[in-house]
Design an enzyme around this catalytic site. Structure first.
Site, PDB file in Angstrom:
ATOM      1  CD  GLU A  30      -1.051  -1.982  -5.224  1.00  0.00           C
ATOM      2  OE1 GLU A  30      -0.161  -1.525  -5.977  1.00  0.00           O
ATOM      3  OE2 GLU A  30      -0.931  -2.076  -3.990  1.00  0.00           O
ATOM      4  CB  CYS A  40      -0.906   0.009   1.232  1.00  0.00           C
ATOM      5  SG  CYS A  40      -1.990   1.463   1.326  1.00  0.00           S
TER       6      CYS A  40
END
Length: 284
Positions: free
Chosen positions: A129, A2
């Site tokens: 992402e 992340c």
């Protein structure tokens, strides 16, 4: 992994959105720690080293606080261990923005805060992402499915009322009604407090815990943040008194309850920070 999030709510909106129940079932709005609202800035494109809102037990700051009282704090993304001896935290030679759930007990930087119960919940609209394609990386925005009241951040911003805009300017919010806006993503993390060896203000920092991706996200990336789904999971993660570290680690599991949509490649540059440039909305 992340490496980028979005959190667009104003401080008082965050307090409403992070409302929780104590052990008797009574609802509470968490207060902000000290003057931490001065450190937090809403953003469509948060990267490591920026300050993000985290929820944690007030017992970490006030030993006399009720065991189930929570507080909001602004912490810098990228954990600086309490034992780090340089005067400049930017001189750390390794990345601590993420930590793998499988190795929490193997690395001192993460093992120490874990065993001390220094658990927190990072709040965000969602995270970004990137899926690798043959020609480029396609970014996606990933978040909890929303009820009718929740809107993607760019739409939410465009439809703000004058009352909402006053919150952005830091005015007091007395509305204790249930929050019907964006459902925040609640991510498991660890935090630590570091004071420069030469003296100075204590810096609070955090790391995002990651796990293997859930089946519905594996086509984008093989790792995802350890999401806590629901008030009970959040409460158990934060309750470092009753829920010991090894028990709390059982909460760190892939979650299939997230949804996602592609966004503009402008998000690749963290300096692009607006509802237009980041384009947090589904493609037509």
């Amino acid at each position: 992994m992340c490496g980028r999030t979005a959190c667009t709510l104003a401080p008082n909106e965050l307090s409403r959105a992070a409302r929780y129940q104590d052990r008797t079932g009574q609802p509470h709005r968490p207060r902000w720690k000290d003057r931490d609202t001065d450190k937090y800035r809403p953003s469509y494109n948060k990267s490591p080293q920026s300050f993000s809102p985290v929820l944690l037990s007030n017992r970490h700051f006030n030993k006399d606080a009720p065991v189930d009282e929570c507080v909001l704090a602004a912490m810098r993304w990228g954990l600086v261990p309490a034992w780090f001896r340089e005067n400049d935290p930017s001189k750390m030679q390794y990345n601590t923005s993420n930590c793998r759930s499988e190795s929490l007990l193997e690395k001192k930087s993460f093992k120490d805060p874990l065993l001390k119960g220094q658990r927190c919940v990072i709040l965000a609209n969602g995270f970004y992402e990137w899926r690798q394609t043959e020609k480029e990386k396609q970014p996606f925005f990933i978040y909890f499915p929303q009820s009718q009241g929740g809107q993607v951040p760019s739409q939410q911003n465009a439809q703000k009322t004058k009352s909402d805009q006053s919150l952005d300017q830091g005015e007091s919010d007395q509305d204790d009604s249930d929050w019907t806006g964006w459902r925040l993503l609640t991510i498991a993390g660890l935090f630590d407090s570091w004071t420069p060896p030469c003296g100075g203000e204590t810096l609070y920092t955090y790391t995002v815990i990651t796990v293997d991706s859930s089946p519905n996200l594996q086509s984008i990336h093989d790792r995802m943040p350890a999401v806590l789904d629901g008030e009970d999971e959040v409460r158990r993660w934060l309750d470092f008194g009753e829920v010991k570290s090894l028990e709390a680690m059982k909460l760190l599991q892939p979650k299939s309850s997230l949804t996602f949509h592609p966004v503009s490649s402008l998000v690749n540059n963290s300096r692009n920070n607006s509802p237009v440039s980041v384009a947090c909305r589904p493609h037509n």
